[in-house]
Design a protein around this motif. Structure first.
Motif, PDB file in Angstrom:
ATOM      1  N   VAL A 118     -12.886  24.806 -19.679  1.00 43.47           N
ATOM      2  CA  VAL A 118     -12.388  24.906 -18.304  1.00 43.47           C
ATOM      3  C   VAL A 118     -10.938  25.396 -18.327  1.00 43.47           C
ATOM      4  O   VAL A 118     -10.071  24.725 -18.879  1.00 43.47           O
ATOM      5  CB  VAL A 118     -12.484  23.542 -17.589  1.00 43.47           C
ATOM      6  CG1 VAL A 118     -12.094  23.672 -16.135  1.00 43.47           C
ATOM      7  CG2 VAL A 118     -13.879  22.970 -17.744  1.00 43.47           C
ATOM      8  N   PRO A 119     -10.654  26.567 -17.736  1.00 44.61           N
ATOM      9  CA  PRO A 119      -9.331  27.186 -17.863  1.00 44.61           C
ATOM     10  C   PRO A 119      -8.139  26.333 -17.456  1.00 44.61           C
ATOM     11  O   PRO A 119      -7.174  26.262 -18.188  1.00 44.61           O
ATOM     12  CB  PRO A 119      -9.437  28.426 -16.981  1.00 44.61           C
ATOM     13  CG  PRO A 119     -10.874  28.768 -16.976  1.00 44.61           C
ATOM     14  CD  PRO A 119     -11.584  27.452 -17.039  1.00 44.61           C
ATOM     15  N   ILE A 120      -8.126  25.678 -16.344  1.00 43.39           N
ATOM     16  CA  ILE A 120      -6.955  24.910 -15.938  1.00 43.39           C
ATOM     17  C   ILE A 120      -6.895  23.576 -16.688  1.00 43.39           C
ATOM     18  O   ILE A 120      -5.817  23.133 -17.088  1.00 43.39           O
ATOM     19  CB  ILE A 120      -6.964  24.668 -14.406  1.00 43.39           C
ATOM     20  CG1 ILE A 120      -7.018  25.986 -13.661  1.00 43.39           C
ATOM     21  CG2 ILE A 120      -5.769  23.853 -13.975  1.00 43.39           C
ATOM     22  CD1 ILE A 120      -5.869  26.917 -13.918  1.00 43.39           C
ATOM     23  N   VAL A 121      -8.043  22.988 -16.926  1.00 39.23           N
ATOM     24  CA  VAL A 121      -8.089  21.708 -17.628  1.00 39.23           C
ATOM     25  C   VAL A 121      -7.541  21.858 -19.044  1.00 39.23           C
ATOM     26  O   VAL A 121      -6.808  20.987 -19.526  1.00 39.23           O
ATOM     27  CB  VAL A 121      -9.529  21.143 -17.639  1.00 39.23           C
ATOM     28  CG1 VAL A 121      -9.621  19.909 -18.503  1.00 39.23           C
ATOM     29  CG2 VAL A 121      -9.980  20.845 -16.225  1.00 39.23           C
ATOM     30  N   ASN A 122      -7.837  22.965 -19.714  1.00 42.92           N
ATOM     31  CA  ASN A 122      -7.329  23.117 -21.075  1.00 42.92           C
ATOM     32  C   ASN A 122      -5.804  23.208 -21.113  1.00 42.92           C
ATOM     33  O   ASN A 122      -5.173  22.802 -22.070  1.00 42.92           O
ATOM     34  CB  ASN A 122      -7.992  24.281 -21.816  1.00 42.92           C
ATOM     35  CG  ASN A 122      -7.731  25.635 -21.217  1.00 42.92           C
ATOM     36  OD1 ASN A 122      -6.774  25.847 -20.472  1.00 42.92           O
ATOM     37  ND2 ASN A 122      -8.597  26.582 -21.542  1.00 42.92           N
ATOM     38  N   LEU A 123      -5.214  23.685 -20.055  1.00 41.53           N
ATOM     39  CA  LEU A 123      -3.761  23.718 -19.959  1.00 41.53           C
ATOM     40  C   LEU A 123      -3.203  22.306 -19.819  1.00 41.53           C
ATOM     41  O   LEU A 123      -2.193  21.962 -20.451  1.00 41.53           O
ATOM     42  CB  LEU A 123      -3.350  24.584 -18.767  1.00 41.53           C
ATOM     43  CG  LEU A 123      -1.928  25.068 -18.712  1.00 41.53           C
ATOM     44  CD1 LEU A 123      -1.557  25.832 -19.974  1.00 41.53           C
ATOM     45  CD2 LEU A 123      -1.727  25.947 -17.501  1.00 41.53           C
TER      46      LEU A 123
END
Length: 170
Positions: A92-97
């Motif tokens: 998940v793009p934002i979660v990995n951040l």
């Protein structure tokens, strides 16, 4: 005196001409139109899918970007598992951040600073250096292989698949 009227083609709210098959009579739906009343004023699913432009993946750039994303997810998956987080969060793009900021030893709330221009650059460099330090890498490694976007896949793969072990930065 005779007034001649002409029928203008139907237009949407932006002024673009709408094809006849999309236009419904006023009051739309109902038994006479053959549609359910809940569909009044809406285009059909087939109309929506015809309008979708999926040509972004048809070119070389689209497939290259997709492959880089998949490689990054694989590398981050391993990094997250080494740091004690579920690897599936790398997808998940934002979660990995959020997870990278947590691995760097900061509160996940600091991820919201990525929204602010200039501040996001400074924060991303700090996070990259702290993530590298957490895995026993020096500042140069962290800056070049964890912060520069073209090299991130290589940097995270070295950390994820290498012998580096995670110690939470203080």
């Amino acid at each position: 005196m005779c007034v001649e009227t002409t029928m203008l083609p139907p237009r949407d709210a932006t002024g673009i001409e709408v094809p006849d098959e999309v236009v419904e009579p006023l009051g739309g739906g109902g038994a006479a139109s053959g549609r359910s009343p809940t569909m009044s004023g809406m285009t059909t699913f087939a109309g929506i899918t015809e309008q979708a432009d999926l040509s972004a993946l048809s070119g070389v750039t689209g497939w290259f970007s997709l492959s880089i994303y998949i490689l990054t997810v694989i590398a981050l998956w391993r990094v997250f598992e080494k740091a004690g987080w579920p690897g599936v969060l790398a997808i998940v793009p934002i979660v990995n951040l959020f997870i990278l900021v947590k691995i760097a030893g900061f509160s996940a709330w600091l991820t919201l600073l990525y929204i602010i221009p200039i501040v996001n650059l400074v924060l991303s460099i700090i996070v990259a250096i702290r993530v590298g330090r957490g895995f026993g890498k020096d500042g140069a490694f962290s800056f070049f292989l964890l912060w520069i976007p073209a090299l991130q896949v290589i940097g995270y793969a070295i950390i994820g698949f290498g012998r580096a072990t995670y110690t939470k930065p203080v």
